[in-house]
Design an enzyme around this catalytic site. Structure first.
Site, PDB file in Angstrom:
ATOM      1  N   THR A 126       1.114  -1.576  -0.037  1.00 15.55           N
ATOM      2  CA  THR A 126      -0.066  -0.425  -0.245  1.00 15.55           C
ATOM      3  C   THR A 126       0.918   0.630  -0.414  1.00 15.55           C
ATOM      4  OG1 THR A 126      -1.336  -1.298   1.199  1.00 15.55           O
ATOM      5  CG2 THR A 126      -1.325   0.951   1.334  1.00 15.55           C
ATOM      6  N   ASN A 146      -5.329  -9.005  -8.283  1.00 13.77           N
ATOM      7  CA  ASN A 146      -5.804 -10.209  -6.354  1.00 13.77           C
ATOM      8  C   ASN A 146      -7.028 -11.290  -6.452  1.00 13.77           C
ATOM      9  OD1 ASN A 146      -5.912  -7.115  -6.771  1.00 13.77           O
ATOM     10  ND2 ASN A 146      -6.860  -7.619  -4.976  1.00 13.77           N
ATOM     11  N   GLN A 203       1.172  -9.500  -6.069  1.00 11.44           N
ATOM     12  CA  GLN A 203       1.100 -10.553  -6.409  1.00 11.44           C
ATOM     13  C   GLN A 203       1.219 -11.436  -7.342  1.00 11.44           C
ATOM     14  OE1 GLN A 203      -1.487 -12.173  -4.946  1.00 11.44           O
ATOM     15  NE2 GLN A 203      -2.403 -10.497  -3.445  1.00 11.44           N
ATOM     16  N   GLY A 243       6.243  -7.390   1.739  1.00 15.37           N
ATOM     17  CA  GLY A 243       6.581  -9.590   2.244  1.00 15.37           C
ATOM     18  C   GLY A 243       6.040 -10.351   2.603  1.00 15.37           C
ATOM     19  N   CYS A 257     -10.036  -6.647   1.577  1.00 16.67           N
ATOM     20  CA  CYS A 257     -10.473  -6.158   1.937  1.00 16.67           C
ATOM     21  C   CYS A 257     -11.978  -5.442   1.516  1.00 16.67           C
ATOM     22  CB  CYS A 257      -9.887  -4.229   1.501  1.00 16.67           C
ATOM     23  SG  CYS A 257      -9.044  -4.587  -0.184  1.00 16.67           S
TER      24      CYS A 257
HETATM   25  N1  PLP Z   1      -2.011  -4.794  -4.208  1.00 15.78           N
HETATM   26  C1  PLP Z   1      -2.025  -5.741  -4.219  1.00 15.78           C
HETATM   27  C2  PLP Z   1      -2.481  -6.228  -5.746  1.00 15.78           C
HETATM   28  C3  PLP Z   1      -2.148  -6.744  -3.113  1.00 15.78           C
HETATM   29  O1  PLP Z   1      -3.077  -7.723  -3.256  1.00 15.78           O
HETATM   30  C4  PLP Z   1      -2.364  -5.985  -1.994  1.00 15.78           C
HETATM   31  C5  PLP Z   1      -3.062  -6.664  -1.148  1.00 15.78           C
HETATM   32  O2  PLP Z   1      -3.613  -7.321  -0.865  1.00 15.78           O
HETATM   33  C6  PLP Z   1      -1.534  -4.669  -1.988  1.00 15.78           C
HETATM   34  C7  PLP Z   1      -1.595  -4.037  -3.264  1.00 15.78           C
HETATM   35  C8  PLP Z   1      -1.675  -4.423  -0.276  1.00 15.78           C
HETATM   36  O3  PLP Z   1      -0.216  -4.759   0.080  1.00 15.78           O
HETATM   37  P1  PLP Z   1       0.083  -4.823   1.681  1.00 15.78           P
HETATM   38  O4  PLP Z   1      -0.948  -5.730   1.893  1.00 15.78           O
HETATM   39  O5  PLP Z   1       1.173  -4.993   1.749  1.00 15.78           O
HETATM   40  O6  PLP Z   1      -0.162  -3.018   2.268  1.00 15.78           O
END
Ligand code: PLP
Length: 410
Positions: free
Chosen positions: A72, A160, A188, A209, A334
């Site tokens: 994120t 994702n 992903q 990670g 989410c």
């Molecule tokens: N981008 C994608 C494609 C994701 O699947 C996710 C998490 O599910 C994120 C960004 C966010 O990553 P993080 O959980 O490390 O903030």
């Protein structure tokens, strides 16, 4: 411990080797890498070793890797700072560069979509590219969307929810040809697909990670040398002044180990995962009536199985599967629990009533074929149970209503 864990797109278990590598940095090796004494220098060396490992997995230089708190933050940083940098350029506001225009897709993760929405509120213009029924963008449409004021193309490497892989190399070529920055959210994909950033023409790449058997709360942003990305978090001089804050040394060490392991025998491991995925898909499509596969068969992450079952609610199916010890998802992590059907399935043209009956099963390398068999039997049983209580299914069975035509079958 769950019976069968099939939610690897949400997060993955930390590998024992990763945990072991991290432990000293949670115990005696607690130095702050900014310090000048031995304890601090050792922490700094461990951090730089992890950076080197990650750079090697991408074929880039160590100075091009910046540690962040995860996917994120990396997405936010890449997108917001690319716009900020463009606005500071001398030619901003001239030659058709009236505002900042971004090209992205309708199926990005909310880390990208909501960042773009926030920038729209500040006056940026954003084109959200459509996808076809497999979840892929058209590179021709992408090229047509480019304007004189386009400053960034942000297209995810793999989705994702449905696992569709985008034509990253072609996008990179277009971006290069038009001198536009190309960012890809590879959260992903990293650790599952080879991502030679230079050959793919990627300028910025986000990774996390916890999607590749590493710890949560740690990730990185690859920024090609020559891209002048302003800092996103201000403070101390960490990460060469680009990302302030005392570094998460245990997380970084864990990420480094996860990256190393993910890139060792990657092809072999992904082949085994894909074999489990194909078996699961084949059995579900053949043995559960009114089931359809969402996404592409060819351009698909090895661990992704996303199937819609007509006449049921995915959320209700999750509850029954949980009772059987199976961890799965209805959409993205989410949006689970939300009444709105997934924006990804909607963008792919799936009608709401079918999108509501969607189950996402994401497989990891530790899963087994026996688990696939057990999962199929449970899903068959649970779907049948839910359909017994479905008025729409009853209507169909009594001949009062026809089901909608279904997509991919094997
Ligand atoms: N981008 C994608 C494609 C994701 O699947 C996710 C998490 O599910 C994120 C960004 C966010 O990553 P993080 O959980 O490390 O903030």
């Amino acid at each position: 411990m769950p019976g069968i864990y099939l939610d690897h797109a949400a997060t993955t278990p930390v590998r024992p080797e990763v945990r072991e590598a991290m432990l000293p940095y949670l115990k005696e090796q607690y130095g702050n890498p900014s310090g000048l004494y031995q304890l601090a220098v050792e922490a700094e060396e461990a951090m730089e070793a992890a950076r080197k490992t990650i750079a090697a997995t991408l074929g880039c230089e160590t100075e091009e890797i910046y540690f962040t708190s995860g996917g994120t933050e990396s997405d936010n940083w890449a997108i917001k700072s690319a716009v900020e940098a463009a606005k500071k350029r001398k030619d901003f506001g001239t030659g058709g560069r009236r505002c900042c225009h971004i090209i992205t897709t309708q199926i990005e993760h909310h880390a990208v979509l909501h960042t773009c929405r926030a920038l729209e509120e500040e006056g940026c213009e954003v084109t959200y590219l459509r996808v076809n029924e497999m979840g892929q963008i058209s590179v021709r449409e992408l090229e047509k969307a480019i304007r004189p004021d386009t400053v960034l193309i942000s297209v995810m490497t793999a989705n994702n929810e449905v696992g569709t892989i985008q034509p990253v190399r072609e996008i990179g070529k277009i971006a290069r040809r038009h001198h536009i920055l190309f960012h890809t959210d590879a959260v992903q994909a990293y650790g599952h697909l080879p991502l030679p950033v230079k050959r793919l023409g990627i300028d910025m790449m986000s990774a996390s990670g916890h999607k590749c058997n590493g710890p949560k709360g740690i990730g990185f942003l690859y920024v090609r040398k020559g891209v002048d990305l302003p800092p996103f978090i201000h403070g101390g001089g960490q990460e060469r002044g680009k990302r302030a804050g005392t570094e998460n040394v245990p997380g970084i060490v864990g990420l480094g180990m996860a990256a190393r392991l993910a890139h060792t025998k990657m092809a072999e491991r992904e082949k085994k995962t894909a074999a489990m995925r194909d078996y699961l898909i084949r059995r579900l499509l053949n043995e559960v009536p009114f089931a359809r596969l969402n996404g592409s068969l060819r351009y698909r992450l090895a661990g992704n199985c996303n199937i819609s079952f007509q006449f049921i609610e995915g959320a209700a199916l999750l509850v029954l599967l949980d009772e059987e010890g199976i961890c799965a998802a209805a959409g993205s992590a989410c949006s689970t629990g939300s009444k709105e059907p997934s924006h990804v399935l909607k963008a792919m043209g799936l009608p709401d009533n079918i999108a509501h009956g969607t189950l996402r099963l994401t497989i990891g390398y530790q899963n087994t074929m026996e688990e696939m068999d057990r999962a199929v039997e449970c899903i068959k049983k649970c779907v049948a149970r839910l359909r017994q209580n479905s008025p729409e299914f009853e209507d169909y069975m009594s001949g009062r209503k026809m089901p909608l035509s279904f997509g991919i079958r094997l």
